[in-house]
Design a protein around this motif. Sequence first.
Motif, mmCIF file in Angstrom:
data_model
loop_
_atom_site.group_PDB
_atom_site.id
_atom_site.type_symbol
_atom_site.label_atom_id
_atom_site.label_comp_id
_atom_site.label_asym_id
_atom_site.label_seq_id
_atom_site.Cartn_x
_atom_site.Cartn_y
_atom_site.Cartn_z
ATOM 1 N N VAL A 1 -1.300 8.051 9.956
ATOM 2 C CA VAL A 1 -2.110 6.804 9.742
ATOM 3 C C VAL A 1 -1.403 5.646 9.756
ATOM 4 C CG1 VAL A 1 -3.568 5.685 8.188
ATOM 5 C CG2 VAL A 1 -3.855 7.930 8.572
ATOM 6 N N CYS A 2 -0.081 5.627 9.088
ATOM 7 C CA CYS A 2 0.658 4.226 8.999
ATOM 8 C C CYS A 2 1.420 4.124 10.555
ATOM 9 C CB CYS A 2 1.659 4.525 8.084
ATOM 10 S SG CYS A 2 0.911 4.688 6.339
ATOM 11 N N GLY A 3 1.618 5.080 11.311
ATOM 12 C CA GLY A 3 2.153 4.906 12.681
ATOM 13 C C GLY A 3 1.267 4.318 13.658
ATOM 14 N N GLU A 4 -0.179 4.173 13.305
ATOM 15 C CA GLU A 4 -0.802 3.207 14.138
ATOM 16 C C GLU A 4 -0.521 1.666 14.310
ATOM 17 O OE1 GLU A 4 -4.737 4.155 12.998
ATOM 18 O OE2 GLU A 4 -4.756 6.159 13.876
ATOM 19 N N PRO A 5 -0.838 1.222 15.355
ATOM 20 C CA PRO A 5 -0.395 -0.274 15.460
ATOM 21 C C PRO A 5 -1.422 -1.068 14.368
ATOM 22 C CG PRO A 5 -0.450 0.492 17.736
ATOM 23 C CD PRO A 5 -1.008 1.554 16.670
ATOM 24 N N GLY A 6 -0.651 -1.902 13.949
ATOM 25 C CA GLY A 6 -1.619 -2.979 12.789
ATOM 26 C C GLY A 6 -1.981 -2.254 11.321
ATOM 27 N N ARG A 7 -1.316 -1.081 11.405
ATOM 28 C CA ARG A 7 -1.437 -0.220 9.985
ATOM 29 C C ARG A 7 -0.165 -0.598 8.993
ATOM 30 N NH1 ARG A 7 -6.524 1.202 9.106
ATOM 31 N NH2 ARG A 7 -7.467 2.351 10.963
ATOM 32 N N PRO A 8 -0.393 -0.788 7.788
ATOM 33 C CA PRO A 8 0.677 -0.926 7.012
ATOM 34 C C PRO A 8 1.703 0.249 6.548
ATOM 35 C CG PRO A 8 -1.247 -0.555 5.525
ATOM 36 C CD PRO A 8 -1.648 -0.437 7.097
ATOM 37 N N HIS A 9 2.866 -0.047 6.325
ATOM 38 C CA HIS A 9 3.795 0.893 6.178
ATOM 39 C C HIS A 9 3.432 1.891 4.994
ATOM 40 C CE1 HIS A 9 8.091 2.627 5.399
ATOM 41 N NE2 HIS A 9 8.193 2.495 6.758
ATOM 42 N N ARG A 10 4.168 3.042 5.008
ATOM 43 C CA ARG A 10 3.800 3.934 3.757
ATOM 44 C C ARG A 10 4.144 3.409 2.511
ATOM 45 N NH1 ARG A 10 6.331 9.331 4.289
ATOM 46 N NH2 ARG A 10 8.138 8.151 5.428
ATOM 47 N N MET B 1 7.498 -19.365 4.439
ATOM 48 C CA MET B 1 6.393 -18.775 5.000
ATOM 49 C C MET B 1 6.740 -17.316 5.712
ATOM 50 S SD MET B 1 3.287 -20.160 7.444
ATOM 51 C CE MET B 1 1.839 -19.271 7.819
ATOM 52 N N GLY B 2 6.127 -16.117 5.609
ATOM 53 C CA GLY B 2 6.175 -14.936 6.280
ATOM 54 C C GLY B 2 6.142 -14.978 7.795
ATOM 55 N N ARG B 3 6.596 -13.734 8.255
ATOM 56 C CA ARG B 3 6.002 -13.607 9.748
ATOM 57 C C ARG B 3 4.748 -13.193 9.846
ATOM 58 N NH1 ARG B 3 10.461 -9.365 11.666
ATOM 59 N NH2 ARG B 3 9.667 -8.623 9.729
ATOM 60 N N PRO B 4 3.987 -13.300 11.029
ATOM 61 C CA PRO B 4 2.575 -12.899 11.179
ATOM 62 C C PRO B 4 2.300 -11.478 10.930
ATOM 63 C CG PRO B 4 3.322 -14.652 12.961
ATOM 64 C CD PRO B 4 4.357 -13.988 12.350
ATOM 65 N N GLY B 5 1.288 -11.067 10.324
ATOM 66 C CA GLY B 5 1.175 -9.733 10.217
ATOM 67 C C GLY B 5 1.894 -9.155 8.838
ATOM 68 N N ARG B 6 2.574 -9.862 8.234
ATOM 69 C CA ARG B 6 3.381 -9.755 6.969
ATOM 70 C C ARG B 6 2.655 -10.564 5.870
ATOM 71 N NH1 ARG B 6 7.776 -6.528 6.794
ATOM 72 N NH2 ARG B 6 8.461 -5.572 8.925
ATOM 73 N N ALA B 7 2.722 -9.763 4.731
ATOM 74 C CA ALA B 7 2.482 -10.814 3.446
ATOM 75 C C ALA B 7 3.501 -11.889 3.096
ATOM 76 C CB ALA B 7 1.898 -9.952 2.601
#
Length: 315
Positions: free
Chosen positions: A35-44, A1-7
Amino acid sequence: MGRPGRAAPGESLYSAAAGREICAAVAAGRSLMSVCGEPGRPHRTTIRNWERSHPEFAEALRSAYREARVSVRMRDRQRAAERALRPPPRRGGKASGYTRALGEAICARLVEGESLTAIGRDPDMPCYGTILAWVKRHPAFEDMYVAARAAQAERLTDEARDLAAAATMADVPVSRLRFDVLRWLAARVAAKKYEARLETALAIREAEAAEMAAREAGSGGTGAGGAADGAPRQVVFTVTRFERGPDGRVLAAPPRDAGEAQAWVESTGRPYATGVGPNGEIRPPMDTPEGWARRDAYVAAVERAASERRAGRRR
């Protein structure tokens, strides 16, 4: 199972709501990195994967990029247009304080007859030199200034006319001086309209002075009309009124030439008569044909002399 916040492997965190938020931020002009630098946003990299796996998101993101580019171009064009409308800055000095409202206030005071020197002394107004610099630097203000000066010349002419009408025997010298100054100012302010008239009037004045000097020299110290020095002299004003005849024609009272005298006969059925008219108007005496001829010859000679003097000055 992956870490929280990751798929987890094989899963995707993509959602239509997350895709719309990212596209809206990009369309507003933000970069994908910010946009990707905001907390909770996915990586580029994740967003690039979303583009490959979700065609509708890829199309929406491309539209957001196009919208952002159009917005940037429109903003740049607007800024360029605003810069083009601004007058070029003066290098080495402070920016001009000219505004249209201030220019209109200056021109309004000129129209009221106030001099530019007096306006420049007002603490709330720019100085004399600054106003003239604005005339050269701002075409719109130059047009207003020229129109105001023309209106000021008309006002000065009206003031001269009122002054002449109110003159009395007691204040003729002072009134004459003020009249000449106002007429000179009108000629300077609106030279094309009044300068020729002023030069003709000055030539007449010079001719009258020369004639009076010749009379005094020939009469052994007596002035015009044989009056001794220091004795009161008679000053005669000729006033021409205008009336409307029975047939609607405008008639001069008194007639100034044979044509105007004939107009009285044709309009009223009788010659011009000195006295009081039917409505109480005063009708001054009429000159003789010989007097008309002498006056016309004198005025023609003076105008010819004034014209020759202007031609000589141009050369």
